[in-house]
Design a protein around this motif. Structure first.
Motif, PDB file in Angstrom:
ATOM      1  N   SER A 104       7.890 -32.358  22.880  1.00 26.83           N
ATOM      2  CA  SER A 104       7.262 -32.345  21.836  1.00 26.83           C
ATOM      3  C   SER A 104       8.169 -32.635  20.499  1.00 26.83           C
ATOM      4  O   SER A 104       7.664 -33.113  19.521  1.00 26.83           O
ATOM      5  N   TYR A 105       9.372 -32.431  20.560  1.00 28.99           N
ATOM      6  CA  TYR A 105      10.586 -32.604  19.829  1.00 28.99           C
ATOM      7  C   TYR A 105      11.823 -32.747  20.436  1.00 28.99           C
ATOM      8  O   TYR A 105      12.051 -32.393  21.517  1.00 28.99           O
ATOM      9  N   VAL A 106      12.649 -33.353  19.643  1.00 26.52           N
ATOM     10  CA  VAL A 106      14.077 -33.461  19.968  1.00 26.52           C
ATOM     11  C   VAL A 106      14.980 -33.045  18.803  1.00 26.52           C
ATOM     12  O   VAL A 106      14.745 -33.016  17.826  1.00 26.52           O
ATOM     13  N   ILE A 107      16.313 -32.711  19.400  1.00 28.90           N
ATOM     14  CA  ILE A 107      17.231 -32.287  18.353  1.00 28.90           C
ATOM     15  C   ILE A 107      18.197 -33.176  18.206  1.00 28.90           C
ATOM     16  O   ILE A 107      18.918 -33.589  18.946  1.00 28.90           O
ATOM     17  N   TYR A 108      18.560 -33.587  16.814  1.00 29.09           N
ATOM     18  CA  TYR A 108      19.612 -34.364  16.515  1.00 29.09           C
ATOM     19  C   TYR A 108      20.614 -33.658  15.633  1.00 29.09           C
ATOM     20  O   TYR A 108      20.431 -33.159  14.699  1.00 29.09           O
ATOM     21  N   GLU A 109      21.702 -33.412  16.506  1.00 29.33           N
ATOM     22  CA  GLU A 109      22.837 -32.576  15.982  1.00 29.33           C
ATOM     23  C   GLU A 109      23.890 -33.278  15.197  1.00 29.33           C
ATOM     24  O   GLU A 109      24.441 -34.046  15.773  1.00 29.33           O
ATOM     25  N   ALA A 110      24.251 -32.941  14.073  1.00 29.39           N
ATOM     26  CA  ALA A 110      25.287 -33.668  13.377  1.00 29.39           C
ATOM     27  C   ALA A 110      25.935 -32.866  12.229  1.00 29.39           C
ATOM     28  O   ALA A 110      25.285 -32.257  11.648  1.00 29.39           O
ATOM     29  N   ALA A 111      26.993 -33.005  12.241  1.00 31.72           N
ATOM     30  CA  ALA A 111      27.904 -31.820  11.382  1.00 31.72           C
ATOM     31  C   ALA A 111      27.717 -32.336   9.844  1.00 31.72           C
ATOM     32  O   ALA A 111      27.549 -31.454   8.915  1.00 31.72           O
ATOM     33  N   ILE A 112      27.630 -33.756   9.425  1.00 28.03           N
ATOM     34  CA  ILE A 112      27.369 -34.091   8.261  1.00 28.03           C
ATOM     35  C   ILE A 112      25.982 -34.579   8.040  1.00 28.03           C
ATOM     36  O   ILE A 112      26.005 -36.030   7.340  1.00 28.03           O
ATOM     37  N   LEU A 113      24.765 -34.044   8.422  1.00 28.96           N
ATOM     38  CA  LEU A 113      23.490 -34.651   8.427  1.00 28.96           C
ATOM     39  C   LEU A 113      23.425 -34.965   7.102  1.00 28.96           C
ATOM     40  O   LEU A 113      22.606 -36.088   6.505  1.00 28.96           O
ATOM     41  N   PHE A 114      23.341 -33.884   5.993  1.00 31.54           N
ATOM     42  CA  PHE A 114      23.078 -34.090   4.510  1.00 31.54           C
ATOM     43  C   PHE A 114      24.098 -35.182   3.866  1.00 31.54           C
ATOM     44  O   PHE A 114      23.552 -35.688   3.159  1.00 31.54           O
TER      45      PHE A 114
END
Length: 196
Positions: A104-114
Motif C-alpha cells: 500500500s506504500y513504500v518508503i523513500y529514505e533520503a538524508a537531504i529530502l527537503f
C-alpha cells in the motif's frame, strides 16, 4: 501506492527507523545507497562525474569518494553540480524500483529530502528527530568524527525546526522501544488511511 518520504538529520536514527518499517514488511528504498551504487555502475553518471571532477574521480572504474568529498566540501557550487548529476539518476532508479513493489506504500529514505526538493515527489513525509547531544554522541561513535567535523557536515542540512514545517509525521528517536512503538503506530495509520 503512496510514497512516504523518510528523512532526518545526521545521527537522528533514520536507518534504525527504516529497519523497523522493513521488519513490518514495508519496501524501503535508501536513496543514499542507490546514489553510491549509481556513481559506480551507471555509465552516464560516471561520464558526467569524470567530466566535472577530472580523471582522478575514478580509479580502476571505482569512484574515489575521499577525492570527491574533498572537492565538494567547501564548494557549494561543485556540490550542487554533483547533486544535479546524481539526484535525477536516483529518481529514475527509484521509479523503476517502485513499479516492482506490491504494497500500500513504500518508503523513500533520503538524508537531504527537503534540501533537494525530493519531498515534493512524496505523498507524505516522516521526520526522524533526536536530541542534538544524542545525535553527536552517535556520530562520534559511528564515524569516529570530531565535534568540528560533525558540525561542519551538519551545516549542509536544514534544522529540524525548518523540516518540521514541511513534514506530516515526526518520530522522536530517544530510546529504541519507544521508537519501535511509534513506527508500529504510524504503520497502522498509513495502512488504514491508504484504504480510503
Amino acid at each position: 501506492m503512496r510514497i512516504v518520504g523518510l528523512t532526518g538529520g545526521m545521527g537522528s536514527g533514520k536507518t534504525t527507523v527504516a529497519n523497523y518499517f522493513k521488519e513490518l514488511g514495508v519496501p524501503i528504498y535508501i536513496a543514499d545507497d542507490a546514489g553510491k551504487t549509481l556513481m559506480n555502475t551507471n555509465p552516464e553518471v560516471k561520464a558526467k562525474i569524470s567530466s566535472l571532477f577530472g580523471e582522478q574521480a575514478y580509479k580502476d572504474g571505482n569512484l574515489q569518494r575521499i577525492y570527491i568529498s574533498d572537492q565538494v566540501f567547501d564548494s557549494p557550487e561543485k556540490l550542487q553540480e554533483l547533486n544535479e548529476i546524481v539526484h535525477p539518476a536516483v529518481g529514475s532508479d527509484f521509479l523503476k524500483w517502485k513499479n516492482k513493489q506490491d504494497s500500500s506504500y513504500v518508503i523513500y529514505e533520503a538524508a537531504i529530502l527537503f534540501e533537494t526538493g525530493g519531498y515534493k515527489k512524496c505523498d507524505l513525509v516522516v521526520l526522524v528527530t533526536a536530541p542534538m547531544e544524542e545525535r553527536i554522541k552517535r556520530l562520534q561513535a559511528r564515524d569516529k568524527s570530531s565535534l568540528e567535523e560533525i558540525e561542519a557536515r551538519m551545516k549542509h542540512q536544514w534544522s529540524d525546526e525548518k523540516k518540521r514545517k514541511l513534514c506530516n509525521f515526526e518520530i522522536i528517536n530517544k530510546n529504541l522501544a519507544s521508537t519501535k512503538e511509534q513506527v508500529r503506530n504510524l504503520h497502522e495509520i498509513l495502512i488504514n488511511t491508504g484504504k480510503n
